[in-house]
Motif scaffolding. Structure first.
Motif, mmCIF file in Angstrom:
data_model
loop_
_atom_site.group_PDB
_atom_site.id
_atom_site.type_symbol
_atom_site.label_atom_id
_atom_site.label_comp_id
_atom_site.label_asym_id
_atom_site.label_seq_id
_atom_site.Cartn_x
_atom_site.Cartn_y
_atom_site.Cartn_z
ATOM 1 N N ARG A 157 0.814 -1.133 -0.113
ATOM 2 C CA ARG A 157 -0.223 -0.234 -0.084
ATOM 3 C C ARG A 157 0.842 0.889 0.018
ATOM 4 N NH1 ARG A 157 -5.007 2.103 1.128
ATOM 5 N NH2 ARG A 157 -5.517 4.008 2.037
ATOM 6 N N PRO A 158 1.943 1.751 1.034
ATOM 7 C CA PRO A 158 2.394 2.903 1.338
ATOM 8 C C PRO A 158 3.310 3.209 -0.797
ATOM 9 C CG PRO A 158 3.455 1.098 3.063
ATOM 10 C CD PRO A 158 2.266 0.181 2.049
ATOM 11 N N TYR A 159 3.574 1.751 -0.695
ATOM 12 C CA TYR A 159 4.901 2.140 -2.245
ATOM 13 C C TYR A 159 3.771 1.897 -3.239
ATOM 14 C CZ TYR A 159 8.176 -0.452 1.109
ATOM 15 O OH TYR A 159 8.498 -0.323 1.689
ATOM 16 N N GLY A 160 1.864 2.172 -3.395
ATOM 17 C CA GLY A 160 1.073 2.325 -3.975
ATOM 18 C C GLY A 160 0.683 3.180 -4.487
ATOM 19 N N VAL A 161 0.295 4.174 -3.163
ATOM 20 C CA VAL A 161 0.408 5.211 -2.954
ATOM 21 C C VAL A 161 1.561 6.211 -3.555
ATOM 22 C CG1 VAL A 161 0.159 7.420 -1.166
ATOM 23 C CG2 VAL A 161 -1.247 4.594 -0.598
ATOM 24 N N GLU A 162 2.639 5.617 -3.241
ATOM 25 C CA GLU A 162 4.297 6.372 -4.300
ATOM 26 C C GLU A 162 3.662 6.945 -5.680
ATOM 27 O OE1 GLU A 162 7.322 5.075 -3.424
ATOM 28 O OE2 GLU A 162 7.848 5.125 -1.233
ATOM 29 N N LEU A 163 3.191 5.520 -6.079
ATOM 30 C CA LEU A 163 3.181 5.955 -7.941
ATOM 31 C C LEU A 163 2.120 6.645 -8.622
ATOM 32 C CD1 LEU A 163 3.341 4.092 -11.305
ATOM 33 C CD2 LEU A 163 2.487 2.503 -9.951
ATOM 34 N N ILE A 164 0.730 6.377 -7.274
ATOM 35 C CA ILE A 164 0.036 7.353 -7.722
ATOM 36 C C ILE A 164 0.350 8.861 -7.548
ATOM 37 C CG2 ILE A 164 -2.213 8.010 -6.190
ATOM 38 C CD1 ILE A 164 -2.595 5.247 -5.319
ATOM 39 N N ASP A 165 1.226 8.806 -6.572
ATOM 40 C CA ASP A 165 1.628 9.948 -6.806
ATOM 41 C C ASP A 165 2.213 10.750 -7.879
ATOM 42 O OD1 ASP A 165 0.329 10.616 -4.210
ATOM 43 O OD2 ASP A 165 2.390 10.418 -2.729
ATOM 44 N N SER A 166 2.954 9.670 -8.449
ATOM 45 C CA SER A 166 3.678 10.436 -10.007
ATOM 46 C C SER A 166 2.892 10.252 -10.879
ATOM 47 C CB SER A 166 4.514 9.237 -9.720
ATOM 48 O OG SER A 166 5.697 8.901 -9.109
ATOM 49 N N CYS A 167 1.632 10.106 -10.638
ATOM 50 C CA CYS A 167 0.739 9.937 -11.587
ATOM 51 C C CYS A 167 -0.113 11.317 -12.058
ATOM 52 C CB CYS A 167 -0.617 8.907 -11.693
ATOM 53 S SG CYS A 167 0.814 7.337 -12.142
ATOM 54 N N VAL A 168 -0.435 11.895 -12.815
ATOM 55 C CA VAL A 168 -0.588 13.524 -13.336
ATOM 56 C C VAL A 168 -2.480 13.017 -12.665
ATOM 57 C CG1 VAL A 168 -1.200 14.743 -15.109
ATOM 58 C CG2 VAL A 168 0.501 14.029 -14.807
ATOM 59 N N GLU A 169 -3.045 12.023 -13.779
ATOM 60 C CA GLU A 169 -4.604 12.125 -13.921
ATOM 61 C C GLU A 169 -4.936 10.736 -13.026
ATOM 62 O OE1 GLU A 169 -7.082 13.148 -17.906
ATOM 63 O OE2 GLU A 169 -4.642 13.003 -19.038
ATOM 64 N N PRO A 170 -4.726 10.029 -12.054
ATOM 65 C CA PRO A 170 -4.833 8.976 -11.322
ATOM 66 C C PRO A 170 -6.176 8.948 -10.187
ATOM 67 C CG PRO A 170 -3.791 10.394 -9.846
ATOM 68 C CD PRO A 170 -3.763 11.511 -11.004
ATOM 69 N N VAL A 171 -6.881 7.538 -11.064
ATOM 70 C CA VAL A 171 -8.534 7.818 -10.007
ATOM 71 C C VAL A 171 -8.605 6.406 -9.368
ATOM 72 C CG1 VAL A 171 -10.408 6.399 -10.508
ATOM 73 C CG2 VAL A 171 -9.614 7.917 -12.514
ATOM 74 N N VAL A 172 -8.331 6.304 -7.632
ATOM 75 C CA VAL A 172 -8.813 5.635 -7.046
ATOM 76 C C VAL A 172 -9.294 5.024 -6.462
ATOM 77 C CG1 VAL A 172 -6.932 4.958 -4.602
ATOM 78 C CG2 VAL A 172 -6.330 7.534 -6.467
ATOM 79 N N ILE A 173 -9.357 3.336 -6.228
ATOM 80 C CA ILE A 173 -10.398 3.030 -6.284
ATOM 81 C C ILE A 173 -9.683 2.128 -4.933
ATOM 82 C CG2 ILE A 173 -12.349 0.333 -6.255
ATOM 83 C CD1 ILE A 173 -11.809 3.239 -8.001
ATOM 84 N N HIS A 174 -10.909 2.357 -3.304
ATOM 85 C CA HIS A 174 -9.956 1.647 -2.311
ATOM 86 C C HIS A 174 -10.793 0.646 -1.990
ATOM 87 C CE1 HIS A 174 -7.169 5.255 -1.184
ATOM 88 N NE2 HIS A 174 -8.286 6.296 -2.065
ATOM 89 N N HIS A 175 -10.301 -0.336 -1.625
ATOM 90 C CA HIS A 175 -10.892 -1.608 -0.765
ATOM 91 C C HIS A 175 -10.689 -2.471 -0.159
ATOM 92 C CE1 HIS A 175 -7.589 -4.553 -2.094
ATOM 93 N NE2 HIS A 175 -8.061 -3.506 -3.165
ATOM 94 N N PRO A 176 -11.315 -3.136 1.129
ATOM 95 C CA PRO A 176 -10.626 -3.110 2.420
ATOM 96 C C PRO A 176 -10.016 -4.321 2.377
ATOM 97 C CG PRO A 176 -12.910 -4.254 1.602
ATOM 98 C CD PRO A 176 -12.501 -3.090 0.549
ATOM 99 N N LYS A 177 -9.757 -4.851 1.403
ATOM 100 C CA LYS A 177 -8.451 -6.459 1.130
ATOM 101 C C LYS A 177 -7.416 -5.591 1.277
ATOM 102 C CE LYS A 177 -12.551 -9.038 1.028
ATOM 103 N NZ LYS A 177 -12.704 -10.032 1.854
#
Length: 230
Positions: free
Chosen positions: A180-200
């Motif tokens: 998860r923390p590394y996924g957030v880093e990748l999202i922060d590198s994207c200009v147009e991210p759409v983020v889907i949160h899930h509990p799993k």
């Protein structure tokens, strides 16, 4: 290395207009068939919007797979790495293998990846921009990232993320995913991210409720984008 003839598994849905064609890259020590089974938990309304092609990684599994006992072998891996994930083996061979498949079976519009396949997918637009990978195929137009992260090998990082990732991207982020923390880093590198949160955790989640609306909206946007560029 398996023959490329059985690496491609289409979704079997015919269409009169061209759907966005997506190359799907599975996780470490799994397979194209496993990813296909996981993604096909998604609603048919979503799956019908894309032409999904699943590819086995080039290298047979060189150790124990985390999905042993859950999914049947064979298992494959895209490339190998050290304990710190800072040095890669067979990385250039992996990039060439993916590009060769795209040349023979494309054109492809986007990439979908899970885990190691998501790390590869997320780094491809930057590597393509730098002329390091996918130089003989059309530009990657969009990304679908499930349980992703950024590359960590310095030699790859400097090329993959020298500029923000500008193509539209859809990210699935699990609350208990160890990446998860590394996924957030990748999202922060994207200009147009759409983020889907899930509990799993580190898995491919089912899609329902508000998440289904948001994913459908992203897919429709991608459909229109690819129609315009036809």
């Amino acid at each position: 290395m398996g023959s490329e003839g059985n690496n491609s598994i289409g979704n079997g849905i015919g269409a009169t207009t061209r759907k966005p064609r997506v190359l799907c890259l599975h996780g470490f020590r799994t397979s194209a068939e496993i990813l296909k089974k996981q993604v096909h938990k998604w609603p048919e309304s979503l799956l019908q919007k894309l032409d999904l092609v699943f590819l086995d990684a080039p290298f047979p599994c060189q150790g124990k797979s985390d999905v042993e006992g859950i999914f049947d072998p064979p298992y494959y891996e895209w490339f190998q790495f050290n304990k710190e994930f800072t040095e890669y083996t067979n990385f250039d061979e992996c990039l060439k293998y993916i590009e060769d498949f795209m040349i023979k079976n494309g054109p492809f519009d986007g990439l979908l990846g899970f885990s190691q396949g998501a790390i590869l997918s997320g780094g491809m637009p930057g590597l393509q921009e730098k002329g390091v990978a996918l130089t003989k195929v059309p530009k990657v137009k969009f990304l679908i990232i499930i349980g992703g992260a950024k590359f960590r090998a310095p030699s790859v990082v400097e090329k993959a993320y020298s500029a923000p990732i500008s193509c539209p991207s859809l990210h699935f982020l699990g609350e208990t995913d160890f990446l998860r923390p590394y996924g957030v880093e990748l999202i922060d590198s994207c200009v147009e991210p759409v983020v889907i949160h899930h509990p799993k955790g580190h898995t491919i989640p089912r899609i329902d409720g508000d998440n289904l609306k948001n994913v459908t909206s992203f897919m429709e946007r991608v459909e229109k984008m690819c129609e315009i560029e036809q």
